[in-house]
Write an enzyme that holds these catalytic residues in place. Structure first.
Site, PDB file in Angstrom:
ATOM      1  N   ALA A 259      -9.124   1.891   1.998  1.00 30.69           N
ATOM      2  CA  ALA A 259      -7.737   2.277   2.293  1.00 30.69           C
ATOM      3  C   ALA A 259      -7.053   2.841   1.035  1.00 30.69           C
ATOM      4  CB  ALA A 259      -6.985   1.097   2.895  1.00 30.69           C
ATOM      5  N   CYS A 260      -5.812   2.430   0.769  1.00 36.42           N
ATOM      6  CA  CYS A 260      -5.049   3.011  -0.347  1.00 36.42           C
ATOM      7  C   CYS A 260      -5.693   2.753  -1.698  1.00 36.42           C
ATOM      8  CB  CYS A 260      -3.625   2.475  -0.350  1.00 36.42           C
ATOM      9  SG  CYS A 260      -2.638   3.160   0.973  1.00 36.42           S
ATOM     10  N   SER A 261      -6.600   1.783  -1.783  1.00 34.26           N
ATOM     11  CA  SER A 261      -7.241   1.481  -3.067  1.00 34.26           C
ATOM     12  C   SER A 261      -8.561   2.215  -3.236  1.00 34.26           C
ATOM     13  CB  SER A 261      -7.468  -0.022  -3.199  1.00 34.26           C
ATOM     14  OG  SER A 261      -6.239  -0.697  -3.187  1.00 34.26           O
ATOM     15  N   SER A 262      -8.879   3.107  -2.330  1.00 34.46           N
ATOM     16  CA  SER A 262     -10.199   3.764  -2.368  1.00 34.46           C
ATOM     17  C   SER A 262     -10.496   4.421  -3.716  1.00 34.46           C
ATOM     18  CB  SER A 262     -10.295   4.807  -1.255  1.00 34.46           C
ATOM     19  OG  SER A 262     -10.196   4.192   0.014  1.00 34.46           O
TER      20      SER A 262
ATOM     21  N   SER B 129      -4.927   6.790  -0.944  1.00 38.05           N
ATOM     22  CA  SER B 129      -5.698   6.585  -2.188  1.00 38.05           C
ATOM     23  C   SER B 129      -5.394   7.627  -3.259  1.00 38.05           C
ATOM     24  CB  SER B 129      -7.186   6.609  -1.876  1.00 38.05           C
ATOM     25  OG  SER B 129      -7.592   7.913  -1.496  1.00 38.05           O
TER      26      SER B 129
END
Ligand code: COA
Length: 378
Positions: A155-158, A335
């Site tokens: 998700a956003c931390s990819s 991300s």
């Protein structure tokens, strides 16, 4: 073990911009039409009318002023409220690969690397347009890169998880240089019909080249001193769409849970302490005092959230130079957000500068990357 550096970044930005004013006008037209359609049920007290959105709320609650999208017309059409993207043949470059290649070419040029210098491609993004073959392998082929490639999703931390994966592989010798791309067509999995979140996302693609520090030729290269990634399960940001959808009764319908949804306030409250603790413990373990940091490139979801994290890490309010935001122009690009900030605001710092790239989001997940700018290659 080899030392590793980020030696180039790239950014693909779609041509079309949606302002808050345009977005709110479209959402309110949609809400008005829905309320007219359900007038009887609303009058009978059997249904609630859809509330209206406001520009003032969006800017105050998030700091977002506009966003880039791949298809403005579809997103703003009150009868559609989703992007319309042309179906491509299997032998055409797919749309995620296309925007990844554009960002990748810029990152490779900035790193001074040709396809033959790169040994692997990672596509790290919060959604992939198909199950297989991997988007990363398509990008690899389009760029003429040998070696191997794979997709990953945190998700956003990819991107920070992708940086850690790439850095570990370069350190241990399985690749000399790795290209990591973050194509984020968030408009495709976003719910534009939900007033509570319709303003949040934007489309973009970032690319990062990581390579052995002893092979760097770029003038804007940052050695990766350390990476740390953490995850803690939470349902507060969730999307139920997936390959088992057609196996379940009623799942092919137009369901709210098949797009992004979140408990925004809970996310805010729970993620701020999680990220602050990650950054402070990571810095302490690496012997870096927060005061020694020249810059923090944070995930771009919410301005107040970033202000709070920055203040907790530094023990005082960070200046705009110390903690640049890009979300006013891009919104949350999943991300790609922290990488856009790094791409736009890292070239001005002198050799020896210290910084942290930090992302956070669904999972929950959070990643911290401590970097120091290298002296320009002789
Ligand atoms: N226009 C006008 N009013 C709106 C609105 C809109 N578009 N959306 C919500 N509101 C109203 C709500 O109904 C609520 O009204 P009430 O007080 O009468 O109940 C009020 O504004 C506050 O809503 P709330 O959802 O609690 O706002 P918030 O201050 O928490 O801001 C977010 C919402 C989403 C901007 C914020 O919670 C956030 O950014 N959280 C973190 C999200 C995050 O990082 N997610 C990661 C995603 S990858």
């Amino acid at each position: 073990m080899h030392r590793v550096a980020i030696s180039g970044t790239g950014l693909f930005t779609p041509e079309q911009i949606v302002t808050n004013a345009e977005l709110v006008a479209s959402y309110n037209a949609y809400a008005e039409a829905q309320n007219a359609k359900n007038a009887e049920a609303i009058a009978a007290g059997a249904a609630e009318p859809l509330p209206f959105s406001s520009e003032a709320f969006i800017v105050k609650a998030s700091g977002i002023e506009r966003r880039y999208v791949m298809d403005k017309k579809g997103v703003l059409d009150p009868a559609l409220m989703r992007p319309v993207l042309r179906e491509r043949a299997d032998d055409e470059l797919s749309i995620m690969a296309e925007i990844a290649v554009a960002a990748a070419r810029q990152a490779m040029e900035n790193a001074g690397l040709a396809a033959g210098d790169v040994d692997a491609v990672i596509c790290a993004a919060s959604n992939h347009e198909r199950a297989y073959p991997a988007i990363a392998i398509e990008v690899q082929q389009a760029l003429g890169i040998r070696g191997f490639a794979f997709d990953m999703n945190v998700a956003c931390s990819s991107a920070t998880f992708g940086i850690q994966a790439a850095a570990d592989m370069i350190r241990s010798g399985s690749a000399r240089a790795i290209l990591m791309v973050n194509p984020e067509i968030t408009s495709g999995h976003h719910e534009w019909r939900d007033r509570d979140c319709h303003f949040i996302f934007g489309d973009v693609c970032t690319a990062v080249v990581l390579q052995r520090a002893d092979m760097v030729t770029s003038d804007n290269a940052w050695e990766i001193l350390s990476t740390r990634c953490i995850t803690e399960f939470s349902n507060n940001i969730r999307n139920n769409n997936g390959f088992l959808r057609r196996t379940r009764e009623g799942h092919m319908a137009d369901r709210r849970d098949m797009q992004f949804r979140q408990e925004g306030r809970k996310v805010f409250k729970q993620v701020v302490p999680m990220v602050t603790e990650l950054m402070l413990s990571h810095l302490a373990d690496e012997g870096v005092a927060p005061d020694d940091l020249d810059r923090m490139w944070l995930h771009q979801a919410n301005k107040s959230m970033n202000d709070l994290i920055g203040a907790k890490v530094l023990g005082r309010e960070p200046t705009r130079e110390e903690q640049p935001n890009v979300l006013q122009d891009y919104a949350n690009t999943s991300s790609a957000g922290s990488i856009i900030a790094f791409h736009e605001f890292s070239g001005d710092l002198p050799a020896g500068s210290l910084g942290v790239i930090c992302s956070f989001g669904a999972g929950y997940s959070a990643g911290s990357v401590i970097v120091r700018k290298l002296a320009a290659a002789a």
